[in-house]
Each structure stands twice: as C-alpha cells, then as structure tokens.
Design a protein around this motif. Structure first.
Motif, short mmCIF file in Angstrom:
data_model
loop_
_atom_site.label_atom_id
_atom_site.label_comp_id
_atom_site.label_asym_id
_atom_site.label_seq_id
_atom_site.Cartn_x
_atom_site.Cartn_y
_atom_site.Cartn_z
N ALA A 81 0.82 -1.22 0.00
CA ALA A 81 0.00 0.00 0.00
C ALA A 81 0.85 1.26 0.00
O ALA A 81 1.94 1.30 0.56
CB ALA A 81 -0.92 -0.01 1.22
N ASN A 82 0.33 2.29 -0.63
CA ASN A 82 0.99 3.60 -0.64
C ASN A 82 0.57 4.46 0.54
O ASN A 82 1.28 5.38 0.92
CB ASN A 82 0.63 4.35 -1.92
CG ASN A 82 1.43 3.85 -3.09
OD1 ASN A 82 2.65 3.86 -3.07
ND2 ASN A 82 0.73 3.36 -4.09
N TYR A 83 -0.63 4.22 1.05
CA TYR A 83 -1.11 5.06 2.14
C TYR A 83 -2.16 4.27 2.92
O TYR A 83 -3.35 4.57 2.87
CB TYR A 83 -1.69 6.36 1.57
CG TYR A 83 -1.74 7.51 2.55
CD1 TYR A 83 -0.59 7.98 3.16
CD2 TYR A 83 -2.94 8.15 2.83
CE1 TYR A 83 -0.64 9.04 4.05
CE2 TYR A 83 -2.99 9.22 3.72
CZ TYR A 83 -1.83 9.66 4.32
OH TYR A 83 -1.87 10.72 5.20
N PRO A 84 -1.72 3.22 3.66
CA PRO A 84 -2.70 2.41 4.40
C PRO A 84 -3.13 3.09 5.70
O PRO A 84 -2.39 3.91 6.24
CB PRO A 84 -1.92 1.14 4.71
CG PRO A 84 -0.50 1.56 4.77
CD PRO A 84 -0.34 2.73 3.82
N VAL A 107 4.93 -0.14 7.80
CA VAL A 107 4.27 -0.03 6.49
C VAL A 107 4.04 1.43 6.07
O VAL A 107 3.48 1.68 5.01
CB VAL A 107 2.92 -0.80 6.46
CG1 VAL A 107 3.12 -2.25 6.77
CG2 VAL A 107 1.90 -0.18 7.41
N GLY A 108 4.47 2.38 6.87
CA GLY A 108 4.30 3.80 6.51
C GLY A 108 2.85 4.20 6.42
O GLY A 108 2.43 4.84 5.46
N GLY A 109 2.08 3.83 7.40
CA GLY A 109 0.64 4.11 7.35
C GLY A 109 0.19 5.15 8.35
O GLY A 109 1.00 5.76 9.05
N SER A 359 3.74 8.14 7.09
CA SER A 359 4.06 7.98 5.67
C SER A 359 5.42 8.54 5.30
O SER A 359 6.05 8.09 4.36
CB SER A 359 2.96 8.60 4.80
OG SER A 359 2.90 9.99 5.03
N LEU A 360 5.90 9.54 6.02
CA LEU A 360 7.22 10.07 5.69
C LEU A 360 8.32 9.38 6.51
O LEU A 360 9.45 9.83 6.53
CB LEU A 360 7.27 11.58 5.93
CG LEU A 360 6.27 12.43 5.15
CD1 LEU A 360 6.58 13.90 5.31
CD2 LEU A 360 6.25 12.06 3.69
N ASN A 366 -1.67 15.75 12.80
CA ASN A 366 -2.46 16.95 12.56
C ASN A 366 -3.90 16.55 12.28
O ASN A 366 -4.32 16.48 11.13
CB ASN A 366 -1.87 17.74 11.39
CG ASN A 366 -2.34 19.17 11.38
OD1 ASN A 366 -2.70 19.73 12.41
ND2 ASN A 366 -2.38 19.79 10.22
N GLU A 369 -6.08 16.51 9.09
CA GLU A 369 -5.26 16.10 7.95
C GLU A 369 -4.93 14.61 8.07
O GLU A 369 -5.08 13.85 7.12
CB GLU A 369 -3.98 16.93 7.95
CG GLU A 369 -3.01 16.55 6.87
CD GLU A 369 -1.69 17.31 6.98
OE1 GLU A 369 -1.58 18.20 7.85
OE2 GLU A 369 -0.77 17.01 6.20
N ASN B 41 3.52 7.04 0.98
CA ASN B 41 4.72 6.69 1.74
C ASN B 41 5.89 6.34 0.85
O ASN B 41 6.84 5.70 1.28
CB ASN B 41 4.40 5.55 2.73
CG ASN B 41 3.81 4.34 2.04
OD1 ASN B 41 3.94 4.21 0.82
ND2 ASN B 41 3.19 3.46 2.79
N LYS B 42 5.84 6.73 -0.43
CA LYS B 42 6.93 6.39 -1.36
C LYS B 42 7.67 7.65 -1.80
O LYS B 42 7.06 8.60 -2.29
CB LYS B 42 6.35 5.71 -2.60
CG LYS B 42 5.46 4.50 -2.30
CD LYS B 42 6.26 3.22 -2.21
CE LYS B 42 5.42 1.98 -2.05
NZ LYS B 42 4.55 1.90 -0.88
N MET B 96 -3.43 21.36 1.34
CA MET B 96 -3.25 21.98 2.65
C MET B 96 -1.89 22.65 2.84
O MET B 96 -0.95 22.36 2.12
CB MET B 96 -3.36 20.91 3.72
CG MET B 96 -4.73 20.34 3.83
SD MET B 96 -4.75 19.16 5.16
CE MET B 96 -6.16 18.22 4.66
#
Ligand code: SF4
Lengths: 486, 275
Positions: A81-84, A107-109, A359-360, A366, A369, B41-42, B96
């Motif tokens: 996943a890119n944004y779980p 997993v960067g979620g 994710s980063l 926040n 967001e 996340n990439k 944002m």
C-alpha cells in the motif's frame, strides 16, 4: 464452582474492577456486581456472530483458510500500500496497540483510534489549554459537587455515579443515595396530589410540566454532595439530579463562556444564554464557587456538538478559572474500555495520542489532515486494517464507501458489519475474557484485564495476530530490498 | 520561469515542500526533475509526478511568477512553505498548508485552497480567488503562534477558525466566514465583507474583526461599547458603517474590537439599551 474475583469489566471506560465471575466447564455462568452491560458481555460474548476461522475473500466469496495464509495475504496488502490506514484499537489491550504502532511505522501508514469520533476534540483542547484532573478515587472521597455535561452516565456508564461520584460512599463525603430516594418519592407524591387537585377542583386537563424550572430547587443549597446535569434533553441521569440545565442544542459554547464570565464576576448584557435565564446561571455559578471540591465530567454531547474542540477549550478554561476560587477538576467520560490506553500507548510510542501519520517515515500529527475519517473522506488511502472496531457501522457513509472499495483487513471476534465487507478476516480472542492484558481507565489508571476462560481452539489474541503480520511484512520488505539491490 | 503540470490525477497526499521559488531558482529543468518529493509513503522525483517546463509567457496572470502550476494539485501539501522570495501562481485547486510559515513573496491561486493556508505566515501575500478551507492563517494543532504578519486575501468563502491565534497582519475575506473567526487572536485585522457564523472573536485578547454582513449572535462575554460610522481596514481602505462596536473577550480580559454591521443585524438592537 470456581469463582474469579476482582475481574476488570471490559466494556466501558469506567473499567469497574470488582466483578466476580462464576466459571463452569470453561464458561462464565454468573456475574456479580456488574451492570447490565457488563452482564450481557460476559454471558453473551460467545454468540452466533462469533468467527472461528480466518477468512479470505476469493471471487467475492469468503473462504475459510489457515492463519498462515491469512497472515501472508494481509502482509501483502499492507506492504504494497501507498497510504494504508490502521484503525480501531480502543477495545483491545495496550499490548496489541503497541505492536500495531510498530506495524504502522513499518508499512508507513496512518494509525488512528476511535477517539477520532468521540473525544478527539478533547485531546486537541487539552494540548492547547492543559487539564487539571485527578483519579476517580479522589473524586469518590472528596467531591461535593459533581457536574455531568453532555453525558448520560446512567445509561452509558451505569456504575459511574454509584462507584465514583454522587452515590458512592467516600471517606469525607457521604453518598447522596438516600436523599435521592426520599426526593424521588416526595416528588412523586407531590405530583400526584397536584394533578388530583387540578383535575378534581379546577377541572383542568392534565398537562405536561414545563421542562425548565425557573427556580433552582431548594436542594441546591443544602450541605453534602450535589449532582448537576447539563444536557440538551432530560436524560435518565437528569431525573436524579439536584439541578438540571437544559441547554439549547449546539449552544454549549455560549453557556460555557457565560459561566466563565459569571465566575469572574462580570455582568452579562443578555437576559438568557442558550435558552437558560441568566439569574438561573448566576445561582449555579455561585454553587460552583462555593463548593470545596468540584468535578466536571463531559461526554460526547459536548465534544461532538457544534464548536467541537472549542467547547472543550471553554470547559477546560472554565475549570482553570474556577481553580482561582476553589478546587475543581475535569475529566472526559471515555466510552470504550481502553480508548484511554490506546491514546496513552500511542503517546509514549510516537509522541501523539491519535491520528499519527508515518508515511514520511517519522510520526506526524495533525487531526483534520491525518485523522482517518478525513483521510477516507478525501479518498486518499488505498488499504486498511481495522481491529476491534466497526467503522462501517459508525463512520459517515462517504468514508465507508472509500474504506470498503480498497483492500480491507479486519481483526475481530465477531462478524460485524466491517468484517462482512472485508477481504481478510482474522478471528480473535475477547480481550478481558479470553486474553489478559492492560487497559487504562478514563482517569489514566492502568488496570489488569484477566483471562478467565480459554478462547476457542485455534483463535489467537490480537497481539499475536499483529505480531505475525508484522514479522511477515518485515520479511517481505527485506526480500524486496535484496531484489532491488540485485 | 518554471511551469509544472501534474502528470496524473493524484490519489495519495503529495508532500511538495520543494515547490518553492527559493529551492527551484537557479536550477535547470533536469535538476528540478530530480528533486525528491513524497507520494503517500513512497519517495519519488518531481519529474515522475509533474511535467516540468521552462517557459516564457505573455499571459498577464503569470508573467512575473517564478513558478506556475497548471492543473489540480489539491493533494499537494506545503507548496511554498517557508518561502522568502518570488511568486507562485497556481491555476487550479491546491492542497493543505499552502505557504506555511512563509516569510516573503507572493502566492496567487486561481482556484480553491484546502485548510491551513498561510498557516503561521510571517510576511508576504497570499491571494486566493476561490474559497479557502478551515484554519486560514491558523497554526498547526497545539501551537499558539498564529499569523505574525503578511496579508491574506480571499475572494470566496472561508471555513472555520480563520485567523486563529493571529498576532499581526491582515486577512481580508470578501465572502463569508465560518465559526470562530479570529479565535484567540492577539492582534491584527480580519475583515469579512459578508456574513460570519457565530462565535466570532471567541477568546480574543486584542485586534480587530470587522463583519460587514449578518452575524447570528455575539458571545455573551462581549460588551457593547458604541456605534461607529466607519472603520479603517488598512491604508486607503475604509468600511462604511454604521457598526456596533463590541469589546471582548472579557473571559480572557481582552479588549479586542468586534465591529458588526448595524443595518444587517437588527436582532442585536437590544444591546443599544446599554449605550
Ligand atoms: S459501568 Fe462500565 S465498566 Fe462498570 S460494570 Fe458497567 S459496563 Fe462494566
């Protein structure tokens, strides 16, 4: 028959730890001390909706599978996943949440708990203003003024009043229970006489009494514990209160600011605030100042009415102002039994209590967001893991639509609405009944949850399922790194 | 001048801090294409997400700009964050934290802007020709350092808590504003040409809010001071009254000024008996 004593009830945020369970042939057969919610949980948890085998959706149908297969599929979904989003957590133990946060980081979620739809605004305001609070034990022994705002403890936290506030027998304050019984009886008799007089002598049709009394009841000036309820409607709890203020819907903020002004001895240039006459508010403000130890409990009626976090901002500021005149504390009435624990674990692991975005690679926070509902409403996520929660039943419809459109993993003992829409379902053991662990009461006191019976064969705990997914994700990512390097 | 066009429709949040005149100036197209940008996340490169062109244009909207963005970048966050110089022109919606903590320069948006635009800005100008989301100019969660200077102009409507914790600067809104405009503001000016939702100026300690349209109610912790004929918004700009002038917020010992247009708010006339 073995009796297990001092069991913690895994239902609401009051986390009563005096429950006694009788166990027979691996089943709970009798519950002592608990309220109705507690009894139905301990006696009825093993109902027909229980899931016993992991399920995977294939061609639109659920098929039973092994834990290993399900773990592999779940790990694939999360690792790709890119944004779980990872959501739930407030009805499981702290140990599981700890693994969940590690998984979210891996997993960067975005990891978020159910505070986002109940006391999230409270947390934001606590960070802005600060919170003067204490434990429930302090309140039980010392509080002589108890206010519930936007909360109906009699229905949502049935033993709260009896164990911790107005009806509990404290060391320095007596229970107000006897007084209430007399009061209720007296008021019933009085009502009967009044209506008989009206019918017989005045020949009037019986009428409904007006909701707001213009005069404060005499009980407010008596010594001893007092109970004040502020709500938009006359709830069960309100009927027992010494004083009930019926605030117009969505006008709590105005009322709070009016109280703040009155406590600072300012005069108001209006006749009524939020539908309540100002003289009336002056009386209550006076009672607040004159108490020795006051407490304000607030519920979702305040956090979710118009103004949200700013309502709490005003409530916290009110308590801050009151502390210049007397001793006052404030506490949110947390709903799920371990939502406070989910916040606490998240805070000591990431620095933030909910809505944490990895994710980063580092935690960011926040709400608005990074909170799950907003992420779903903006259609940004592409996979989800839901644990011990049922967002399909209580999120906004648009958010649910996006949630179920993408791969969805559910960990839950029950086949709830969310599990029915999932792609991978893990059955799990009931925390506090079939699995032990730690939970935080609404006043941030950690209490042990007991394992009183064995889970069904092959059913793992939340923590164990998450650990297996985590180690599989780690394996997959390592493999991919090696492939990329090659 | 650099022209960026999104290469696709974005689904995941894009962390686009690097879209900033200070970062891009002096770089060739190839260098810019290699800059790091996050999609979900990439980690990616700008070139993978945007078409980058160097171009000259005579279009008066974007002639002066250092960076122009053509297309919908409503998922891209923190564009122009921390910028000190130059100009960004965006022809489309933007995400944002636009111009967060910006220290100078100008951002012009011909479209709508999501929440936290101009958050904590120190100087410079943001001009929005569409609507703005919540928390315009307000700080991030838990922070009480709002806008410290600069100017934000919105031609459309704004969401809740515009100008929260504002310390200096000016926000001009030519549409309507949501609840809690100027929440806990300490100084500066907020002008709303049309209506404002209730709770304007809650907990303000100083500064000025001018509401030219309908305001459902004034908080009970405000006190009426007088009726004024006109109010100064900024140099060369005056709003014609009459205005009720309220002072508050007394719960914070504040002496902020809340001007509410008299003609459109006859329901506030009961305050006149205290004059
Ligand atoms: S009040 Fe809450 S914690 Fe206590 S027994 Fe009832 S449901 Fe359980």
């Amino acid at each position: 028959m073995p009796v297990v004593k001092a069991v913690t009830c895994p239902v609401c945020g009051s986390l009563c730890d005096d429950i006694e369970l009788t166990i027979q042939e691996g089943k709970v057969v009798k519950v002592k001390n608990g309220c109705a919610m507690c009894e139905s949980k301990f006696l009825g948890y093993n109902g027909e909706h229980r899931i016993l085998k992991p399920l995977i959706r294939k061609n639109g149908e659920f098929v039973k599978t092994s834990v290993k297969e399900a773990v592999k599929r779940a790990a694939e979904i999360l690792a790709e996943a890119n944004y779980p989003v990872l959501y739930g957590w407030s009805s499981t133990n702290c140990e599981a949440t700890r693994v969940g946060i590690e998984l979210a980081e891996e997993v960067g979620g975005v990891i978020d708990n159910t505070s986002v739809i109940c006391h999230g605004p409270s947390i934001l305001s606590v960070q802005d203003v600060g919170i003067p609070s204490c434990t429930l034990g302090q309140i039980r022994h010392r509080a002589d003024l108890v206010i519930y705002w936007g909360s109906d403890p009699w229905s949502a936290h049935p033993r709260h009043i009896e164990r911790y506030t107005a009806f509990s027998q404290g060391r320095f304050e007596n229970s107000a229970w006897r007084g209430y019984l007399t009061k209720i009886k007296a008021s019933q008799v009085r009502k009967k006489i009044e209506s008989a007089v009206r019918r017989v002598f005045l020949k009037e049709a019986p009428s409904i009494p007006p909701l707001i009394r213009r005069e404060p009841p005499p009980s407010i000036f008596r010594e001893g514990r007092k109970l004040v309820i502020i709500d938009v409607r006359r709830t069960r709890s309100a009927q027992m209160a010494d004083y009930f203020i019926q605030v117009e819907p969505n006008r709590d903020y105005e009322l709070l600011q009016a109280f703040r002004a009155l406590i600072r001895d300012e005069e108001l240039e209006v006749d009524q605030v939020a539908g309540v006459p100002v003289e009336y508010l002056e009386e209550v403000a006076d009672v607040m100042i004159r108490c020795n130890f006051g407490v304000l409990f607030f519920g979702v009626g305040l956090t979710m009415s118009s103004g949200k976090l700013r309502n709490i901002d005003a409530a916290l500021s009110l308590i801050r102002d009151l502390n210049m005149r007397t001793k006052f504390v404030i506490m949110p009435m947390r709903g799920h039994f371990n939502v406070t624990g989910a916040n606490t674990v998240s805070t000591w692991q990431t620095g933030y209590p909910y809505a944490v975005d990895f994710s980063l690679g580092y935690p960011r926070y926040n709400p608005g967001e990074t909170s799950v509902v907003d992420v779903l409403l903006r259609k940004e996520s592409d996979a989800a893991l839901v644990i011990a929660s049922d967002p399909v039943a209580n999120f906004p419809r648009k958010a649910v639509e996006h949630l179920v459109k993408n791969p969805l993993i559910v960990i839950d003992p029950h086949m709830n609405a969310t599990a029915q829409m999932a792609d991978v379902v893990f059955p799990s053991a009931f925390v506090g009944i079939e699995a032990c662990g730690t939970a935080y009461r609404m006043d941030h006191v950690p209490l042990p949850l007991k394992k009183v019976v064995e889970p069904p064969r092959g059913v793992l705990t939340d923590e164990e399922i998450l650990r297996r997914i985590l180690s599989e994700v780690k394996k997959m990512r390592k493999k991919r790194q090696v492939e990329v390097a090659a | 001048m650099i022209k960026l066009t999104p290469a696709k429709e974005f689904q995941f949040p894009i962390n686009a801090e690097c879209i900033n005149p200070d970062v891009l100036s002096g770089k060739t197209r190839e260098e810019i294409e290699k800059l790091k940008i996050w999609e979900g996340n990439k980690p990616k490169k700008i070139g993978e997400l945007f078409k980058v062109e160097e171009n000259r244009t005579e279009n008066p909207l974007e002639k002066e700009a250092a960076i122009t963005i053509h297309g919908n970048v409503s998922k891209a966050r923190r564009i122009g964050a921390d910028m000190k110089n130059g100009e960004i022109v965006i022809l489309g919606d933007v995400g944002m934290h636009l111009g967060e903590e910006m220290k100078g320069g100008k951002i012009t948006v011909h479209g709508n802007v999501d929440s936290w635009a101009g958050s904590m800005m120190k100087n410079g100008t943001i001009e929005i020709h569409g609507n703005a989301g919540n928390y315009l100019g307000a700080p991030y969660r838990g922070c009480s350092e709002g806008m410290h200077g600069g100017k934000i102009i919105v031609n459309g409507n704004v969401g809740t808590e515009a100008g929260a914790h504002m310390k200096k600067g000016i926000i001009k809104i030519y549409g309507s504003a949501g609840q809690f405009v100027g929440f806990r503001m300490c100084d500066g000016t907020i002008y709303i040409q049309k209506d404002a939702e209730p709770r304007a100026g809650a907990c303000m300690t100083s500064g000025k809010i001018v509401i030219g349209g309908f305001l459902e109610s004034v908080l009970p912790s405000f006190t009426i001071d007088s009726i004024k004929g006109k109010v100064k918004i900024e140099e060369n700009e005056v709003a014609e009254g009459p205005f009720y002038l309220f002072l508050g917020d007394r719960v914070e010992h504040g002496d902020g000024k809340l001007y509410v247009f008299k003609t459109k708010n006859p329901h506030l006339s009961h305050y006149e008996k205290y004059l």
